[in-house]
Design a protein around this motif. Sequence first.
Motif, short mmCIF file in Angstrom:
data_model
loop_
_atom_site.label_atom_id
_atom_site.label_comp_id
_atom_site.label_asym_id
_atom_site.label_seq_id
_atom_site.Cartn_x
_atom_site.Cartn_y
_atom_site.Cartn_z
N HIS A 1 13.68 6.89 9.96
CA HIS A 1 14.69 6.88 11.49
C HIS A 1 15.06 8.17 12.21
O HIS A 1 15.69 9.20 12.83
N LEU A 2 15.20 9.30 10.78
CA LEU A 2 15.39 10.65 11.06
C LEU A 2 14.56 11.20 11.87
O LEU A 2 14.71 12.08 12.20
N GLU A 3 13.07 11.16 11.65
CA GLU A 3 11.98 11.26 12.33
C GLU A 3 12.44 11.36 13.71
O GLU A 3 12.53 12.28 15.01
N PHE A 4 12.67 10.04 14.15
CA PHE A 4 12.76 9.51 15.19
C PHE A 4 14.08 10.71 16.19
O PHE A 4 13.91 10.85 17.62
N HIS A 5 15.25 10.32 14.82
CA HIS A 5 16.71 11.55 15.71
C HIS A 5 15.87 12.49 15.91
O HIS A 5 16.96 13.20 17.50
N HIS B 1 0.73 -1.27 0.14
CA HIS B 1 -0.40 0.33 0.42
C HIS B 1 0.10 1.30 0.05
O HIS B 1 2.04 1.49 0.55
N SER B 2 0.41 1.73 -0.81
CA SER B 2 1.03 3.72 -0.61
C SER B 2 1.03 4.17 0.62
O SER B 2 -0.04 3.77 1.47
N LEU C 1 10.63 0.91 0.98
CA LEU C 1 10.69 1.10 1.77
C LEU C 1 12.07 0.92 2.56
O LEU C 1 12.38 1.73 3.57
N GLU C 2 13.17 1.01 1.81
CA GLU C 2 14.16 1.87 1.70
C GLU C 2 14.61 3.45 2.39
O GLU C 2 15.00 4.16 3.37
N GLU C 3 13.75 3.69 1.83
CA GLU C 3 13.32 5.43 2.14
C GLU C 3 12.57 6.15 3.32
O GLU C 3 12.91 6.58 3.58
N GLU C 4 11.48 5.21 3.75
CA GLU C 4 10.36 5.59 4.61
C GLU C 4 11.61 4.72 5.24
O GLU C 4 10.87 5.49 6.28
N THR C 5 12.32 3.74 5.45
CA THR C 5 12.64 3.44 6.78
C THR C 5 13.41 4.69 7.19
O THR C 5 14.13 4.57 8.54
N LYS D 1 4.60 -2.60 5.69
CA LYS D 1 5.22 -2.80 4.60
C LYS D 1 6.78 -3.63 5.54
O LYS D 1 6.50 -4.70 3.71
N LYS D 2 7.53 -3.87 5.95
CA LYS D 2 8.18 -4.75 6.02
C LYS D 2 7.38 -6.52 5.63
O LYS D 2 7.84 -7.49 5.43
N SER D 3 6.37 -6.93 6.31
CA SER D 3 5.82 -7.85 6.14
C SER D 3 5.32 -8.21 5.18
O SER D 3 5.23 -9.67 4.21
#
Length: 906
Positions: free
Chosen positions: A622-626, A83-84, A614-618, A571-573
Amino acid sequence: MVLEESESPLNSNVTAFALKAKVIYPINQKFRPLADGSSNPSLHENPKQAVLPNQVMETSTSGSLGSLSQGDKEDCSSSTTIHSTTSDDRFQARAFLKVTSFPEVLTCESFDVKLCLCSLILKDLMLLDTELRKEKHVMFIQVLKIYLTDFYHKKKITDDLFKKILLIQENDFEELQKQLDSRLQNTEMSGAHNSEYQTLEDLERKEREYSEHVIDNMEAFWKQTDKAQQAFLDQSKCSSAKATKIRMDLTEKMIAVESLLSESQDLQAMDIQERLFNWELMVKMIDSLKSYIPEECKCRLNIVSNILDHLTVKNNLSVRQKEELLTDLHKAFWEQLAHFSNECIQQSKDLILKRLECRAKKREVFKQRQKAEQGSLLSKTFHNKDVHDFLKAYHELLEKHRQAQWDLEEEDDCESTEAVAELYKELYSQASHALADLVTELFLQTLPVATSLSVRECELLKEEWQENLVPQLEKWKTHRQRRWKLFQEQLLQEKKLWIKEYALSAVMQKHLSEKQEKIIQGVVSRLGCLSDESVNYILQKHRLLVCSVLRRLTLRRVGMAALARMRLSRKKSLLQELREQHTLQKGSSLCQDEDQWQLQNAVESHILEEEEKLEEETQQTHLEFHHQLVTEMQEALQFLQQHMEQVIGQTLLQHARREAGKKSSDDGQDFKERLVEAAVESVYGTSNNINRLVQNYYQQLGKITEGYEGKKLQQLKSLQAERGERNRLRKKEENELALKEKQTKGLLNISSTVHQRMVLQQKKVLSQFELQQQIRLESLKQKLLGLHHLETELENQLKEAEQDFVSELAALARVPMAMKKKPSKKSKPAGEKTNSKRKTFQSPESADKDDSHENTQEPPGLISGLCRGRLQSLCEGETEPRKNSKMLEKRGNRALSHLFLRTCHI
């Protein structure tokens, strides 16, 4: 032919087209013949499951029989898309079950499993944080109690005072914990529309608010510990040196506590993360057992369908008869599968409920025993020399208790998983026999009646079905093993990624610690007036607070990693399922035609595209949480800075008081009072003589003050000229550097990227700023040293003038100088050395004002009350600068605090 059809139902282009076209027949019938004569259930007749509030509808991969055909699943493998991002908000608002222990997860929907497991990780981290915080509070109270006991044994405090101080501190810390618990309870209750379910959005909010509350509680704990130390020292009435030593000892002990807690927290966090991987393995095993019956249903139904198709081709069975038989068999299979699923859910829930009750009883027994052991240790009496032994023993005891609790939970988790697995295997065996009985009934009872086949022929068909079923089940078992291997590989990759993140976190902590150490070192070095003991105390206090902040931020980072994992789990699943299906389909079909080869390439391209997304969203997640972690880090460091400002201010104030105490320790005041009395009662001194003596003394003070002001002005001009010369040389160097940069600018623009040029410009600005600050600080130091030298010279001249005045007055009144006690010479060098930043130069001016005041109000004549007052004011004139010095100490404190603030800002 039947075996080939059952192994590769998508080899027919017509079948593949019909499956992709999702053919739906208008009549209410589950099976209709497709274009190639085969049959397939409608792809749009999936069972409807209950939807939770705010829940996104997701189809389970193993709980439905609406997709019993193998073609349906392979169709999904070729057309599944992730899904988008438009559905991300819906996913974060999706409700999932709120669990309190791992066995409850074994009964959850497969889609919610990762969310539930990560929520348990967050719960374990929060519990660990709470236990370590309580351990730190208890340790501080016990260390304080040990010092109080030592003072009580030395008769420095009474028994009532001992109990009062300890009771007050225990109540204050208890109130502090109650405030935190109340705020956490409000956070837990806010936004809780349903007590049984929670959303990822609510969980992220609660974690964020929990972190804010804990940081506030940390700041309150620091203030409370300082308050407790100050109250203890005030009540004990010990000397300043002794108080400083006790503060340093307490801070050293708390640093040792933080070191123990930090080491324990790191190990526990790693164990918690490792536990998550073990949980996922156990859940995957149970999920695999759940899929046994649905997969077997597909295999049995497909083989029966192919045999009936073969009979239809031979005209032994009409199309309508075949459809009716398949519909009845499908219905029977569906009922059996539904019964199996219901039994699995119900019996597993009952089993888990019983095991949780047993776990709760064991945990309660553990808690009572552990509480008794802790109470026994805390009731023992320890002395100052045994503090480290107590801290080690208490921490080891709590570690032992935590490990015992951990082992109990892990053992129960494994036993619960094994019990559920045995239950599923038993139910699977029953369901498998029931399915076999249904097929046997079809071949041996239904077919002989519905067709012209003999019983022997039907038995042969049943034997053929059994022979075809064995390789299908073997193939399915092979696929299951390959899925398990792929899952283990994925888990190993996640574990490597987690280890990498942990290493990066350790590097960040070390960098932050070194940076904070450098800042406080710079602040202390710029103050320059404190003793070594005071400097060591400030550095130790800062080290303690930094350790506390870093320990909290480390735990917060682990929690954020779990939240990021939850946000990306969907998305990983889906991507992992897509990979598995593609890998299995690619390995099962060795010979492919042109269409299948193109389809495989399309799926591979689609998987690569989704992996990039998925890599881009990951990275974005991570940047948001950082950024969120950096914000919380800045808030915590702001609290640390404010607290250190108070610590340094208190240290400067105590230093000023000690210096003032040294100044006021001279014992010449008694002689001055006796000299005034003797001069008043003496018949040798007249008012005119004393007025003349006073006038001469004031004139001498005026000359000294005038000389001091002249030297001061000359020195300031000299310093200003030197500073101007340095600025001129610095500008010259900057111009030369700018000229060199212009010469290399073209090469830099060509060879360097924009980012590199920005970094170079940033370094240039920072270096210029640091250079300017260094020059300014050096100028201030030189100015301060010069003024300190002039001040010392002024002080010595004033003392000599005062000594001359007292000698002349004593000679005039015929008072022997032997009456005066010799002043201590040891205080003078100390005064010259430590009084530099606390003195002002208004005492001579005030003396001039007193001079003019006396000249206008003192009439000549005999010694009277006014003369007595003048003599007293003059003889107390030595203490007047000390009175002014108290006010000037406050000004000096404010100036130094201002310097500290500016340094921290830099």
